[in-house]
Design an enzyme around this catalytic site. Structure first.
Site, short mmCIF file in Angstrom:
data_model
loop_
_atom_site.label_atom_id
_atom_site.label_comp_id
_atom_site.label_asym_id
_atom_site.label_seq_id
_atom_site.Cartn_x
_atom_site.Cartn_y
_atom_site.Cartn_z
CB THR A 68 -0.98 0.00 1.29
OG1 THR A 68 -1.75 -1.30 1.22
CG2 THR A 68 -1.83 1.15 1.36
CB VAL A 69 3.24 2.62 2.43
CG1 VAL A 69 4.10 4.16 2.68
CG2 VAL A 69 2.00 2.64 3.57
CE LYS A 79 2.92 1.14 13.27
NZ LYS A 79 2.65 0.47 12.29
N GLY A 132 1.31 8.49 10.27
CA GLY A 132 1.20 8.54 9.00
C GLY A 132 1.43 9.46 8.07
CB ILE A 185 0.27 13.60 11.26
CG1 ILE A 185 -1.13 13.43 11.16
CG2 ILE A 185 0.52 14.99 12.40
CD1 ILE A 185 -1.67 13.07 12.69
N GLY A 221 -12.29 -2.34 5.97
CA GLY A 221 -10.85 -2.72 5.91
C GLY A 221 -10.09 -1.47 6.49
CD GLU A 250 -3.42 -4.21 9.49
OE1 GLU A 250 -3.22 -5.20 8.73
OE2 GLU A 250 -2.86 -3.16 9.37
CE LYS A 303 1.76 4.21 14.54
NZ LYS A 303 0.11 3.96 14.34
N GLY A 325 -3.30 5.35 5.73
CA GLY A 325 -3.86 5.39 4.37
C GLY A 325 -2.70 5.54 3.28
N1 HSE Z 1 -2.80 0.01 12.17
C1 HSE Z 1 -2.46 1.47 12.18
C2 HSE Z 1 -3.60 2.18 12.75
C3 HSE Z 1 -1.75 1.77 10.88
O1 HSE Z 1 -4.75 1.59 12.78
O2 HSE Z 1 -3.37 3.43 13.03
C4 HSE Z 1 -0.96 3.10 10.91
O3 HSE Z 1 0.16 2.63 11.78
#
Ligand code: HSE
Length: 404
Positions: A11-12, A100, A129, A131, A182, A185, A200, A297
């Site tokens: 995705t990224v 991360k 993400g 930010i 979606g 996970e 984080k 995203g």
């Molecule tokens: N699974 C993470 C979330 C994705 O829901 O924020 C970004 O690290």
């Protein structure tokens, strides 16, 4: 010409390729030279995809190509991401990652490796993400002593708590809706148990104090114990339940925690709902600053990665300094942290009132009409004293800290 290679076309990674293609002229103009994606590494084939011609399956092609100056790591996981990143840095290639887990486990070592080889190790996308928070902590907020960081750092859990609050749904049904949509996970453990937020806040706290906070040292509580009843109590109190990753400096000592909290409307994080993330930083000079946006995203996260690619490109042949040493940052023992607690115990008010007074001292009762339990808010007390009182009661259903 800046040649970028992307490790992992998920995705990224595919978002990074898209941004470098779509905004190519703008990015090239801003870094002062042309940029292109030279290789994409993935185990899979992508027939018909625009990257078909630049797809490689052998990492050594990228590692050994002197034309590749910047490598993007968007594979996720620790291995072989760590080995690949280390090898690239040792070749003097800068690495930009959204991973991360890699940053929380190996951040200071990889920063040092980058420095030794006049390259950069950058990870803006690893927290929040899209930010911008890593670079502001390292530059814009540099004159300040950081007194406190509180963050809604996980979109999945914020979405679940928001839905429970707005719709009165229970945890399990919101989680399964989130998976169907979606947002969550297939294995949501790292999100709902707070492990994702823990890594984080470990990264942010390490950057704030320049020393290494091991994420394993952080007390971490997820949201799996939060029920619709907790949400009803929060509503009665005019509060919302959120899960925070937070750290705080008091008298030169740092405390950190990941846990659900009740917050009131005067907290700027109160209105951060749904999948959005936000981080509130308190500096001793600047006061409160808040960073808000999409914590996950494809394009949001990839945009943060590409901002690192541009930073690395502008600093070719030198290192973008990151203040994060291997020296351990020791935390205040968790039992010494002070909080107010919202507590629910089983049994009626009559069954509990005297015992609660004996073990917790003065409390404020909270009544929403359930006769089979008694709920109250304690005064500020240490975690250690809370635990002793809760053990003595023996009938605690749940507790949530109050953010004040
Ligand atoms: N699974 C993470 C979330 C994705 O829901 O924020 C970004 O690290």
């Amino acid at each position: 010409m800046i040649n970028v290679s992307v490790l992992g076309y998920g995705t990224v990674g595919s978002g990074v390729v898209d941004i470098i293609r779509e905004n190519n002229e703008l990015i090239s103009g801003r870094i002062g030279q042309e940029i292109r994606t030279k290789y994409v590494l993935d185990l899979r084939d992508f027939p018909g995809d625009p990257v078909e011609d630049i797809l490689v399956h052998d990492f050594d092609i990228i590692k050994n190509d002197p034309e590749v100056q910047v490598v993007v790591e968007t594979m996720g996981g620790l291995h072989p991401a760590y080995e690949f990143v280390k090898a690239c840095l040792e070749q003097g290639k800068s690495v930009c990652t959204s991973n991360k887990a890699l940053v929380a486990d190996f951040g200071p070592e990889l920063i040092q490796t980058a420095k030794e080889h006049n390259a950069s190790f950058l990870f803006e996308a690893s927290v929040g993400g899209g930010i911008p928070i890593i670079r502001p902590l390292q530059s814009s907020l540099n004159p300040d002593e950081i007194l406190e960081i509180s963050g809604i750092l996980n979109g999945t859990t914020n979405y679940i708590l928001t839905e429970m609050t707005d719709k009165g749904s229970d945890f399990d049904s919101v989680l399964s809706d989130a998976q169907n949509l979606g947002y969550a996970e297939a294995d949501p453990t790292a999100d709902v148990e707070g492990h994702d937020a823990c890594r984080k806040i470990a990264i942010l706290t390490s950057l704030a104090y320049g020393k290494n906070l091991d994420f394993k040292d952080i007390y971490t509580e997820g949201i799996t114990n939060i029920t619709d009843r907790d949400i009803i109590y929060a509503g009665k109190l005019g509060a919302k339940v959120k899960i925070f990753g937070s750290s705080k400096e008091t008298g030169g000592r740092v405390s950190a925690m990941v846990a659900p909290v009740m917050i009131y409307p005067d907290n700027p994080l109160y209105s951060v709902d749904g999948v959005f993330n936000a981080i509130l930083v308190k500096g001793n000079m600047v006061g409160d600053v808040m960073f808000y946006g999409q914590g996950a995203g494809k394009l949001a996260t990839a945009s943060a990665v590409v901002s690192d690619v541009m930073e690395a490109a502008k600093n070719q042949g030198s290192t973008v300094e990151i203040q994060w040493s291997e020296e351990p940052l020791s935390l205040v023992p968790f039992s010494e942290n002070k909080n107010m607690f919202f507590v629910r115990v089983s049994g009626s008010k009559a069954d509990n009132e005297a015992k609660v007074k004996e073990f917790f001292g003065a409390v404020d009762a909270v009544d929403v009409g359930f006769n089979d339990e008694y709920a109250f808010i304690t005064e500020k007390m240490t975690e250690g004293d809370y635990q002793k009182a809760a053990d003595s009661m023996g009938n605690v259903i749940n507790k949530i800290r109050i953010s004040i």
